[in-house]
Design a protein around this motif. Sequence first.
Motif, PDB file in Angstrom:
ATOM      1  N   ARG A 243       0.817  -1.217   0.000  1.00 36.38           N
ATOM      2  CA  ARG A 243       0.000   0.000   0.000  1.00 36.38           C
ATOM      3  C   ARG A 243       0.852   1.270   0.000  1.00 36.38           C
ATOM      4  O   ARG A 243       0.328   2.366  -0.155  1.00 36.38           O
ATOM      5  CB  ARG A 243      -0.910   0.008   1.231  1.00 36.38           C
ATOM      6  CG  ARG A 243      -1.938  -1.116   1.255  1.00 36.38           C
ATOM      7  CD  ARG A 243      -2.970  -0.873   2.349  1.00 36.38           C
ATOM      8  NE  ARG A 243      -3.917  -1.971   2.458  1.00 36.38           N
ATOM      9  CZ  ARG A 243      -3.835  -2.943   3.359  1.00 36.38           C
ATOM     10  NH1 ARG A 243      -2.845  -2.915   4.248  1.00 36.38           N
ATOM     11  NH2 ARG A 243      -4.732  -3.898   3.400  1.00 36.38           N
ATOM     12  N   ASP A 253      -4.489  -4.236  -6.118  1.00 37.25           N
ATOM     13  CA  ASP A 253      -5.614  -3.434  -6.599  1.00 37.25           C
ATOM     14  C   ASP A 253      -6.406  -4.161  -7.683  1.00 37.25           C
ATOM     15  O   ASP A 253      -7.539  -3.781  -7.992  1.00 37.25           O
ATOM     16  CB  ASP A 253      -5.121  -2.094  -7.157  1.00 37.25           C
ATOM     17  CG  ASP A 253      -4.720  -1.130  -6.048  1.00 37.25           C
ATOM     18  OD1 ASP A 253      -5.134  -1.365  -4.891  1.00 37.25           O
ATOM     19  OD2 ASP A 253      -3.998  -0.163  -6.331  1.00 37.25           O
ATOM     20  N   ARG A 256      -9.974  -5.236  -7.123  1.00 34.99           N
ATOM     21  CA  ARG A 256     -11.098  -4.304  -7.258  1.00 34.99           C
ATOM     22  C   ARG A 256     -11.857  -4.531  -8.554  1.00 34.99           C
ATOM     23  O   ARG A 256     -12.960  -3.985  -8.724  1.00 34.99           O
ATOM     24  CB  ARG A 256     -10.585  -2.867  -7.201  1.00 34.99           C
ATOM     25  CG  ARG A 256      -9.966  -2.500  -5.842  1.00 34.99           C
ATOM     26  CD  ARG A 256      -9.481  -1.073  -5.822  1.00 34.99           C
ATOM     27  NE  ARG A 256      -8.888  -0.724  -4.525  1.00 34.99           N
ATOM     28  CZ  ARG A 256      -8.350   0.451  -4.237  1.00 34.99           C
ATOM     29  NH1 ARG A 256      -8.327   1.413  -5.170  1.00 34.99           N
ATOM     30  NH2 ARG A 256      -7.839   0.679  -3.037  1.00 34.99           N
ATOM     31  N   THR A 257     -11.295  -5.307  -9.470  1.00 33.42           N
ATOM     32  CA  THR A 257     -12.004  -5.688 -10.701  1.00 33.42           C
ATOM     33  C   THR A 257     -12.898  -6.874 -10.363  1.00 33.42           C
ATOM     34  O   THR A 257     -12.394  -7.955 -10.037  1.00 33.42           O
ATOM     35  CB  THR A 257     -11.011  -6.087 -11.805  1.00 33.42           C
ATOM     36  OG1 THR A 257     -10.101  -5.006 -12.035  1.00 33.42           O
ATOM     37  CG2 THR A 257     -11.737  -6.429 -13.092  1.00 33.42           C
ATOM     38  N   PRO A 258     -14.215  -6.733 -10.424  1.00 32.42           N
ATOM     39  CA  PRO A 258     -15.125  -7.783  -9.929  1.00 32.42           C
ATOM     40  C   PRO A 258     -14.888  -9.154 -10.556  1.00 32.42           C
ATOM     41  O   PRO A 258     -14.909 -10.171  -9.853  1.00 32.42           O
ATOM     42  CB  PRO A 258     -16.515  -7.235 -10.265  1.00 32.42           C
ATOM     43  CG  PRO A 258     -16.335  -5.750 -10.307  1.00 32.42           C
ATOM     44  CD  PRO A 258     -14.957  -5.526 -10.869  1.00 32.42           C
ATOM     45  N   PHE A 261     -11.627 -10.644  -9.224  1.00 31.23           N
ATOM     46  CA  PHE A 261     -11.796 -11.051  -7.827  1.00 31.23           C
ATOM     47  C   PHE A 261     -12.587 -12.347  -7.721  1.00 31.23           C
ATOM     48  O   PHE A 261     -12.183 -13.290  -7.015  1.00 31.23           O
ATOM     49  CB  PHE A 261     -12.507  -9.935  -7.054  1.00 31.23           C
ATOM     50  CG  PHE A 261     -12.857 -10.316  -5.633  1.00 31.23           C
ATOM     51  CD1 PHE A 261     -11.923 -10.193  -4.622  1.00 31.23           C
ATOM     52  CD2 PHE A 261     -14.121 -10.807  -5.321  1.00 31.23           C
ATOM     53  CE1 PHE A 261     -12.234 -10.547  -3.310  1.00 31.23           C
ATOM     54  CE2 PHE A 261     -14.442 -11.166  -4.025  1.00 31.23           C
ATOM     55  CZ  PHE A 261     -13.494 -11.038  -3.020  1.00 31.23           C
TER      56      PHE A 261
END
Length: 471
Positions: A243, A253, A256-258, A261
Amino acid sequence: MLRPNVTALIIASALFMENLDSTIISTALPTISADIGSDPIRLKLALTAYLLSLATFIPISGWAADRFGARLVFRCAIAIFVVGSVMCSASSSLAEFVVARIVQGAGGAMMTPVGRLVLLRATEKSKLLDAMAWFTTPALLGPMMGPPVGGFIATYFDWRWIFWINVPVGIIGITLVTLFIEEVRAEERPPLDVVGFVLSGVGLSGLVFGLSVLGQGMLPLPIALGMVAVGLVSGGLYLWHARRVVHPLLDLDLFRTPTFFTATVGGSLFRIGVGSIPFLLPLTLQLGLGMTAFASGSLVFLSAAGALLMKMSAKPIVARFGFRTTLIVNGVIASGCIAAMASFVSQPGPIAMASILLVGGFFRSLQFTCINALAYADVSSQRMSRATSLSSVAQQVSLALGVAVGAFVVEIQRASRGGHEILASDFVPAFLTVAAIAVSGLVLYLRLPRDAGAEVSGATVRATRTPVASA
């Protein structure tokens, strides 16, 4: 430009070599240990050096592909794996064998994620599902072919020939990639995240190696648990580190793409169930039912036949129903086939057992094809290398966890009845447990919109006529 399935087969030849090699060695372990004068248990510990090398170098594969070019790194990975294979065949002591397996692991760590990256960059998204069907088939064929091939070579020939199989396969793979696969370099070449490399290497090595030895009882329990603990702590430190840097080695990160994930996390749950099969099934057939290693390996091979049947069916099935429906329905069936293996302990007969393995191989292969294609459906080309690295990390951890969970349940079942020998009935709860974990991914699949990954599935028209579920 080559057809996507031809490109996939060229790249998959190297992955087949890697998967075949891993399972062949396990079958030939007693013969190898006798020849080099080492205890079989010590030699099995040496083989896990491959897992350590694999876990250490997988995170760096995406950075290497961006820095030097995916095609170049893939060819080098094949060459390193082949060199490690030759070193294995020439080993005359435990120490030499350990070093050779570490070299093999370094090559194998790059082959899978970078090979997938080469395929993704060479294939249009509308043709990705077909390409993935061909690409994932060798991953299922290798573990199924390994036991009978390894048993045959170790029985009728010299065990060293096991590793020489990789030489012609590797040479052909390097040649075909050089002649027919174009180099596609990333526009951005980020610097190496050295701290992230160290933390991820220690974390993943601890988790993968610790879970593997925990599942197979190769080290005392406190040591195995200590390695898992070190892996978890180092992994937590990596999360804190990631982070705070601009270009982390593993790009979290992406979650964060559905679609990425869902495919990665849901796919990991499914792989826990599937990852336990190469451990549980041979033990069930050999220890529980008294089959020989060659007989059980030949029966398990039927799953590969089911996987071969799938590759021609994936595209029309997903185009008709879409990723969401296919993953839900197929996930239930595939997990049910894992649970059905528990019935083997009652010896239902060869036809029933063969049918379960054949059908299970088909639906497991279809599930893997959908998961692998959906994961990259909405990932941009700039982030593709990082996506393949992160996905490969999740796969290795989940497969190791599958072995650990399966072995843990068997051990608990044996301890609960106070016996020392493993009975056939001990495997029933294990199969049911890993099947339940495999099917739990449905919770994530249900949250997908009906048109998820429509560009890849080809189900766009159907998706627009159907109300979209809330994510």
